[in-house]
Design a protein around this motif. Structure first.
Motif, PDB file in Angstrom:
ATOM      1  N   TYR A   1       0.864  -1.173   0.000  1.00  0.00           N
ATOM      2  CA  TYR A   1       0.000   0.000   0.000  1.00  0.00           C
ATOM      3  C   TYR A   1       0.901   1.223   0.000  1.00  0.00           C
ATOM      4  O   TYR A   1       2.088   1.133   0.307  1.00  0.00           O
ATOM      5  CB  TYR A   1      -0.941   0.001   1.215  1.00  0.00           C
ATOM      6  CG  TYR A   1      -0.244   0.043   2.553  1.00  0.00           C
ATOM      7  CD1 TYR A   1      -0.109   1.240   3.248  1.00  0.00           C
ATOM      8  CD2 TYR A   1       0.280  -1.107   3.128  1.00  0.00           C
ATOM      9  CE1 TYR A   1       0.525   1.286   4.464  1.00  0.00           C
ATOM     10  CE2 TYR A   1       0.911  -1.066   4.359  1.00  0.00           C
ATOM     11  CZ  TYR A   1       1.031   0.133   5.021  1.00  0.00           C
ATOM     12  OH  TYR A   1       1.658   0.181   6.229  1.00  0.00           O
ATOM     13  N   GLY A   2       0.384   2.356  -0.365  1.00  0.00           N
ATOM     14  CA  GLY A   2       1.212   3.553  -0.417  1.00  0.00           C
ATOM     15  C   GLY A   2       2.270   3.456  -1.508  1.00  0.00           C
ATOM     16  O   GLY A   2       2.031   2.916  -2.586  1.00  0.00           O
ATOM     17  N   ARG A   3       3.465   3.931  -1.220  1.00  0.00           N
ATOM     18  CA  ARG A   3       4.535   4.003  -2.206  1.00  0.00           C
ATOM     19  C   ARG A   3       5.679   3.050  -1.875  1.00  0.00           C
ATOM     20  O   ARG A   3       6.840   3.338  -2.098  1.00  0.00           O
ATOM     21  CB  ARG A   3       5.054   5.439  -2.291  1.00  0.00           C
ATOM     22  CG  ARG A   3       4.007   6.469  -2.716  1.00  0.00           C
ATOM     23  CD  ARG A   3       3.259   6.121  -4.000  1.00  0.00           C
ATOM     24  NE  ARG A   3       4.129   5.861  -5.115  1.00  0.00           N
ATOM     25  CZ  ARG A   3       4.435   6.729  -6.055  1.00  0.00           C
ATOM     26  NH1 ARG A   3       3.917   7.922  -6.037  1.00  0.00           N
ATOM     27  NH2 ARG A   3       5.242   6.399  -7.021  1.00  0.00           N
ATOM     28  N   GLU A   4       5.368   1.873  -1.392  1.00  0.00           N
ATOM     29  CA  GLU A   4       6.377   0.868  -1.056  1.00  0.00           C
ATOM     30  C   GLU A   4       7.118   0.347  -2.277  1.00  0.00           C
ATOM     31  O   GLU A   4       8.165  -0.272  -2.146  1.00  0.00           O
ATOM     32  CB  GLU A   4       5.730  -0.300  -0.316  1.00  0.00           C
ATOM     33  CG  GLU A   4       5.241   0.069   1.064  1.00  0.00           C
ATOM     34  CD  GLU A   4       4.561  -1.089   1.737  1.00  0.00           C
ATOM     35  OE1 GLU A   4       5.187  -1.713   2.606  1.00  0.00           O
ATOM     36  OE2 GLU A   4       3.397  -1.363   1.388  1.00  0.00           O
ATOM     37  N   ASP A   5       6.580   0.601  -3.452  1.00  0.00           N
ATOM     38  CA  ASP A   5       7.204   0.115  -4.681  1.00  0.00           C
ATOM     39  C   ASP A   5       8.374   0.981  -5.139  1.00  0.00           C
ATOM     40  O   ASP A   5       9.106   0.601  -6.041  1.00  0.00           O
ATOM     41  CB  ASP A   5       6.161   0.044  -5.791  1.00  0.00           C
ATOM     42  CG  ASP A   5       5.508   1.398  -6.066  1.00  0.00           C
ATOM     43  OD1 ASP A   5       5.391   2.222  -5.134  1.00  0.00           O
ATOM     44  OD2 ASP A   5       5.103   1.634  -7.211  1.00  0.00           O
ATOM     45  N   LEU A   6       8.575   2.141  -4.536  1.00  0.00           N
ATOM     46  CA  LEU A   6       9.643   3.038  -4.971  1.00  0.00           C
ATOM     47  C   LEU A   6      11.015   2.512  -4.557  1.00  0.00           C
ATOM     48  O   LEU A   6      11.154   1.858  -3.522  1.00  0.00           O
ATOM     49  CB  LEU A   6       9.436   4.435  -4.377  1.00  0.00           C
ATOM     50  CG  LEU A   6       8.236   5.199  -4.907  1.00  0.00           C
ATOM     51  CD1 LEU A   6       8.071   6.519  -4.175  1.00  0.00           C
ATOM     52  CD2 LEU A   6       8.345   5.423  -6.397  1.00  0.00           C
ATOM     53  N   PRO A   7      12.051   2.821  -5.332  1.00  0.00           N
ATOM     54  CA  PRO A   7      13.399   2.356  -4.988  1.00  0.00           C
ATOM     55  C   PRO A   7      14.012   3.185  -3.854  1.00  0.00           C
ATOM     56  O   PRO A   7      13.579   4.306  -3.590  1.00  0.00           O
ATOM     57  CB  PRO A   7      14.179   2.581  -6.285  1.00  0.00           C
ATOM     58  CG  PRO A   7      13.490   3.727  -6.939  1.00  0.00           C
ATOM     59  CD  PRO A   7      12.031   3.560  -6.601  1.00  0.00           C
TER      60      PRO A   7
END
Length: 175
Positions: free
Chosen positions: A123-129
């Motif tokens: 959830y949120g922006r956990e996918d960002l490096p």
């Protein structure tokens, strides 16, 4: 008047370290790491939507140069431990090579992975490096970094907004 004063302060903060050779990473035989001259200062943090660390968060940024010609790597200097409000926060990095005019932008996070991830996915922006590799080209590169909060739930509850009291900034010499 305020705009010109702000521009003067930013120009001085970026120029003085360059003149004296302070904090500007230059390439040698091995990669060099340097913190950007001005850390990010986030807006007012108050519970229940706050993260650990006080009312205003300071996020120093670092740059690594010399791994490859014309390439700089940017990341937070200190990666924060995971807290449940961090997935709603991220950093916006922009850079401009003063010698060539090349520009770029990227988003990254400044906190560790969730140690107990949700089975339904992130959830949120956990996918960002955690770091950004920028093909800046050789020369002096001006970097600015802002902090964003995103409680929008995919645009359903509004849009992300800048939560930056003072943007992070610096000048990096990329070989």
């Amino acid at each position: 008047m305020r705009k010109s004063l702000r521009r003067t302060v930013v120009a001085t903060a970026l120029t003085v370290p360059l003149v004296f050779g302070i904090g500007a990473g230059t390439a040698a035989a091995a990669p060099q790491v340097a913190n950007l001259q001005v850390p990010i200062v986030t807006g007012f943090q108050i519970a229940p939507g706050a993260v650990p660390g006080g009312f205003f968060q300071t996020i120093p940024m670092k740059a690594t140069v010399g791994d490859e010609p014309g390439v700089a790597t940017f990341s937070a200097a200190n990666i924060a431990p995971f807290a449940d409000q961090y997935p709603y926060r991220y950093l916006n990095l922009t850079w401009r090579n003063l010698a060539t005019g090349a520009t770029g932008a990227a988003e990254l996070r400044h906190w560790q992975d969730d140690p107990t991830p949700s089975p339904s996915g992130p959830y949120g922006r956990e996918d960002l490096p955690l770091e950004v590799v920028a093909n800046t080209g050789p020369g002096p590169v001006v970097v600015t970094v802002t902090h964003t909060k995103d409680y929008s739930n995919g645009g359903q509850w509004g849009s992300p907004y800048l939560d930056t009291l003072l943007p992070g900034a610096g000048l990096v010499l990329v070989p």
